[in-house]
Design an enzyme around this catalytic site. Sequence first.
Site, PDB file in Angstrom:
ATOM      1  N   ALA A  61      44.500 -77.529  35.500  1.00 37.40           N
ATOM      2  CA  ALA A  61      45.336 -76.822  34.546  1.00 37.40           C
ATOM      3  C   ALA A  61      45.624 -77.765  33.386  1.00 37.40           C
ATOM      4  CB  ALA A  61      46.645 -76.421  35.220  1.00 37.40           C
ATOM      5  N   GLY A 100      43.247 -76.972  39.350  1.00 39.86           N
ATOM      6  CA  GLY A 100      42.949 -75.571  39.041  1.00 39.86           C
ATOM      7  C   GLY A 100      41.467 -75.313  38.849  1.00 39.86           C
ATOM      8  N   GLU A 103      40.174 -74.803  42.272  1.00 41.24           N
ATOM      9  CA  GLU A 103      40.722 -73.512  42.738  1.00 41.24           C
ATOM     10  C   GLU A 103      39.923 -72.351  42.127  1.00 41.24           C
ATOM     11  OE1 GLU A 103      45.404 -74.178  43.545  1.00 41.24           O
ATOM     12  OE2 GLU A 103      44.729 -74.788  41.541  1.00 41.24           O
ATOM     13  N   GLU A 123      46.772 -82.588  42.668  1.00 40.35           N
ATOM     14  CA  GLU A 123      48.087 -82.163  42.174  1.00 40.35           C
ATOM     15  C   GLU A 123      49.227 -83.068  42.671  1.00 40.35           C
ATOM     16  OE1 GLU A 123      45.615 -78.401  41.824  1.00 40.35           O
ATOM     17  OE2 GLU A 123      45.692 -80.189  43.072  1.00 40.35           O
TER      18      GLU A 123
HETATM   19  N1  T1G Z   1      45.387 -81.478  31.174  1.00 37.93           N
HETATM   20  C1  T1G Z   1      45.468 -81.902  29.894  1.00 37.93           C
HETATM   21  N2  T1G Z   1      44.793 -82.985  29.389  1.00 37.93           N
HETATM   22  C2  T1G Z   1      44.004 -83.645  30.239  1.00 37.93           C
HETATM   23  C3  T1G Z   1      43.882 -83.272  31.600  1.00 37.93           C
HETATM   24  C4  T1G Z   1      44.611 -82.129  32.059  1.00 37.93           C
HETATM   25  N3  T1G Z   1      44.525 -81.682  33.316  1.00 37.93           N
HETATM   26  N4  T1G Z   1      43.023 -84.136  32.187  1.00 37.93           N
HETATM   27  C5  T1G Z   1      42.635 -85.003  31.233  1.00 37.93           C
HETATM   28  N5  T1G Z   1      43.222 -84.722  30.078  1.00 37.93           N
HETATM   29  C6  T1G Z   1      43.021 -85.425  28.798  1.00 37.93           C
HETATM   30  C7  T1G Z   1      43.578 -86.854  28.813  1.00 37.93           C
HETATM   31  O1  T1G Z   1      44.933 -86.872  28.503  1.00 37.93           O
HETATM   32  C8  T1G Z   1      42.723 -87.517  27.752  1.00 37.93           C
HETATM   33  O2  T1G Z   1      43.229 -87.140  26.513  1.00 37.93           O
HETATM   34  C9  T1G Z   1      41.375 -86.842  27.918  1.00 37.93           C
HETATM   35  O3  T1G Z   1      41.635 -85.606  28.611  1.00 37.93           O
HETATM   36  C10 T1G Z   1      40.398 -87.642  28.736  1.00 37.93           C
HETATM   37  O4  T1G Z   1      41.020 -87.987  29.952  1.00 37.93           O
HETATM   38  C11 T1G Z   1      47.280 -74.945  39.045  1.00 37.93           C
HETATM   39  C12 T1G Z   1      48.683 -77.317  38.744  1.00 37.93           C
HETATM   40  C13 T1G Z   1      39.400 -85.546  34.455  1.00 37.93           C
HETATM   41  C14 T1G Z   1      39.006 -87.497  35.873  1.00 37.93           C
HETATM   42  O5  T1G Z   1      45.142 -84.009  37.886  1.00 37.93           O
HETATM   43  O6  T1G Z   1      42.062 -87.173  36.484  1.00 37.93           O
HETATM   44  O7  T1G Z   1      45.432 -78.128  38.072  1.00 37.93           O
HETATM   45  O8  T1G Z   1      43.909 -89.365  25.713  1.00 37.93           O
HETATM   46  O9  T1G Z   1      41.066 -90.462  29.574  1.00 37.93           O
HETATM   47  O10 T1G Z   1      38.887 -91.316  32.513  1.00 37.93           O
HETATM   48  O11 T1G Z   1      46.802 -76.142  40.958  1.00 37.93           O
HETATM   49  O12 T1G Z   1      41.429 -87.181  33.126  1.00 37.93           O
HETATM   50  O13 T1G Z   1      41.709 -88.400  25.038  1.00 37.93           O
HETATM   51  O14 T1G Z   1      43.838 -87.369  24.194  1.00 37.93           O
HETATM   52  O15 T1G Z   1      41.554 -89.478  31.865  1.00 37.93           O
HETATM   53  O16 T1G Z   1      37.058 -89.667  31.957  1.00 37.93           O
HETATM   54  C15 T1G Z   1      45.054 -81.316  38.137  1.00 37.93           C
HETATM   55  C16 T1G Z   1      43.669 -85.047  35.637  1.00 37.93           C
HETATM   56  C17 T1G Z   1      45.992 -80.775  37.123  1.00 37.93           C
HETATM   57  C18 T1G Z   1      43.109 -84.200  36.691  1.00 37.93           C
HETATM   58  C19 T1G Z   1      38.716 -87.646  33.386  1.00 37.93           C
HETATM   59  N6  T1G Z   1      44.063 -82.133  37.485  1.00 37.93           N
HETATM   60  N7  T1G Z   1      42.647 -85.723  34.845  1.00 37.93           N
HETATM   61  O17 T1G Z   1      38.976 -89.004  33.420  1.00 37.93           O
HETATM   62  O18 T1G Z   1      39.230 -89.408  30.899  1.00 37.93           O
HETATM   63  S1  T1G Z   1      47.279 -79.852  37.898  1.00 37.93           S
HETATM   64  C20 T1G Z   1      44.197 -83.445  37.399  1.00 37.93           C
HETATM   65  C21 T1G Z   1      41.950 -86.765  35.339  1.00 37.93           C
HETATM   66  C22 T1G Z   1      46.529 -78.381  38.359  1.00 37.93           C
HETATM   67  C23 T1G Z   1      46.694 -76.220  39.569  1.00 37.93           C
HETATM   68  C24 T1G Z   1      47.375 -77.455  39.175  1.00 37.93           C
HETATM   69  C25 T1G Z   1      41.014 -87.440  34.397  1.00 37.93           C
HETATM   70  C26 T1G Z   1      39.536 -86.983  34.542  1.00 37.93           C
HETATM   71  P1  T1G Z   1      43.174 -88.128  25.305  1.00 37.93           P
HETATM   72  P2  T1G Z   1      40.789 -89.443  30.588  1.00 37.93           P
HETATM   73  P3  T1G Z   1      38.457 -89.937  32.187  1.00 37.93           P
END
Ligand code: T1G
Length: 643
Positions: A61, A100, A103, A123
């Site tokens: 998400a 998400g 999911e 999450e």
């Molecule tokens: N939402 C918004 N921005 C995100 C994002 C996200 N989920 N993930 C990454 N970014 C942005 C980050 O801030 C950065 O921005 C750019 O993308 C590159 O990220 C309903 C509630 C995917 C493994 O926890 O683990 O889904 O600094 O530098 O090292 O159940 O990002 O360039 O402006 O980290 O290559 C669950 C979180 C959400 C994954 C990539 N998902 N992201 O790593 O690049 S909760 C996560 C990561 C959810 C549902 C629930 C990593 C990555 P900027 P980066 P990277």
Amino acid sequence: MTVSIAKQGRVAVVTIDNPPVNASSQAVRAGLLQAVAETEADPSVDAVVLACAGRTFVAGADVREFDLPPVEPHLPDVISAIEAASKPWVAAIHGTALGGGLELAMGCHARIADATARMGLPEVTLGLVPGAGGTVRLPRLVEAELALTMIAGGKPISAEAALEAGLIDAIATGDLLEKAVALAAKLGAPRRTLEKTVIGAANAEAFAKSASDLRRKARGQVSIGAAIDAVERGLRLPADAALAEERATFLALKSSDQARALRHIFFAERATLADPRAKQTPRPVTRIGVIGGGTMGAGIASACLMRGFHVTLIERDETSLEAGANRVRGTLDSSAKRGLLPDLDAVVARFETATDYAALANADLVIEAVFEDMDVKKQVFVQLDAVTRPDAILATNTSYLDVNAIAAVLSDPSRAIGLHFFSPAHIMKLLEIVLPDAVSEDVIATAAKLSKSLAKIGVLSGVCDGFIGNRIMSAYRAEADRLLIDGATPSQVDAAMRDYGFPIGVFEMQDMAGLDIAWAMRKRRLAEGKITGAYIRIADRLCEMGRFGRKTGAGWYDYSDAGAQPSKVVLSIIAEERQALGAAGGDFADADVMPRILGAMTREAEAVLAEGIARSADDIDVVMVNGYSFPRWKGGPMFAARD
Ligand code: T1G
């Protein structure tokens, strides 16, 4: 277009294009719902492939939306619409399908992945539980044990492991989209995940043990326990009831202090190098020299080797060199045994050792990690100045000393920089990039790029005694000593810090690291007249007695097979020092410990900020969370002080 539809024969390809990581933002959700309606209504479509443009499948998400009022359609509704579709949907997964995103894929009727893809429900790392069916659909695709570790542990798994577990149906050899279209075309009637029966635990006892281990390790992080409860409900309750409970838990956690703190740290960690100086063109680095094969030097050499660099380790003589090289090989071997280093031979082939600095004549970067003594470090830099190329970058791993003074011995100080690694250097994520006055911007950019190449979090720091982290730690360690004078005991202070969320307290930490290092630093600072105010000699007296901590069997605590025990010797020294300083002592309330510790931390942090040593309060939080075990779900001392 955030979501577009194209046709390949009778298969519709729905593509999400929402850089940088295809987060399931409101526009993506609305676009997907529209795509369901269009493909359902299109008689020329028999099946659908869900794919993503760019570097990854949906990585979750859009976390940035979590602090905003929720906007429809919500992800669970989009996933239900896909799952209920009359035509089969196949998810084509590349990069990372997370939260998400996974999911969404589990709502599709089949999943095919690229061989390098990774999948997870992280999450909990954001203080949440999956909120779009993850805790209900995953246990219907994989065994309960795996569902538990994926959801409560938060770690992603490989495509290979996902195929073996039944989470995906195939790994694509060759073009992923082509294979996904072929799979969709022959899939036939949609197989809905929610209609599958729960697989359950292969070994109920193992499941229960894993759950209790995860709860125990959670310390104060609420989301982990909530995730375990959600998985157990997913295994026990009918799907609809479990989905409703999951969603309620997710929404409750989303606005919790811990989730806000974890979001803060998530974005703060990604902003530490958002500095124009770090954005210059970096110098190319493939060959790295490391001076010193002790714990830090060997750790740094291992970290660089494991990330593809060619490393030459230098030591003053053959015996030390052999010892250093063995440390490096030991680290590489154990990483290979843990499956972290598939190409061990190739890594070892990039490792060289020498006692002659001339071996560094062609190094792009040299990192000095010798004994923490100014004269020794200056000598090393003088030698490096003579043998290295003029464009080679010379870095020091000092954790306290004046990097300007070290740089000043060079004919060109602009090529010197501080790279302060944390022990163990091949594991700890934090890297303080310390900027001496003369450093050139492309050297800063090179250090910034290196930190990313090493998968570390680089934080820019100015030059002062202890930079950002050690300076703040010295301040709360000094406050901890004052607490002893005011009546507290080491175990009382440590217990309060553990209750707050630290893995160990400040006295336990000193015993683990060894009291002699800080003793040497205090003596230096006393000699330099840098220590002002009432000086508390408790730690010095322990060191004078040879009580250097765990390694000598005694420090702030006594160590035996029974573990760490409060020490009568230490308590009597504390009582004597109280008397010497004319302090009354007396009972000290547990509740008064943390406000004092946190107060000292934020006061010093404010000074670090005011002096421009740290660029931002967020950077300070990143340093304290990643280098000093400040509980992540508190967001760091500056964030915690905000509330
Ligand atoms: N939402 C918004 N921005 C995100 C994002 C996200 N989920 N993930 C990454 N970014 C942005 C980050 O801030 C950065 O921005 C750019 O993308 C590159 O990220 C309903 C509630 C995917 C493994 O926890 O683990 O889904 O600094 O530098 O090292 O159940 O990002 O360039 O402006 O980290 O290559 C669950 C979180 C959400 C994954 C990539 N998902 N992201 O790593 O690049 S909760 C996560 C990561 C959810 C549902 C629930 C990593 C990555 P900027 P980066 P990277």
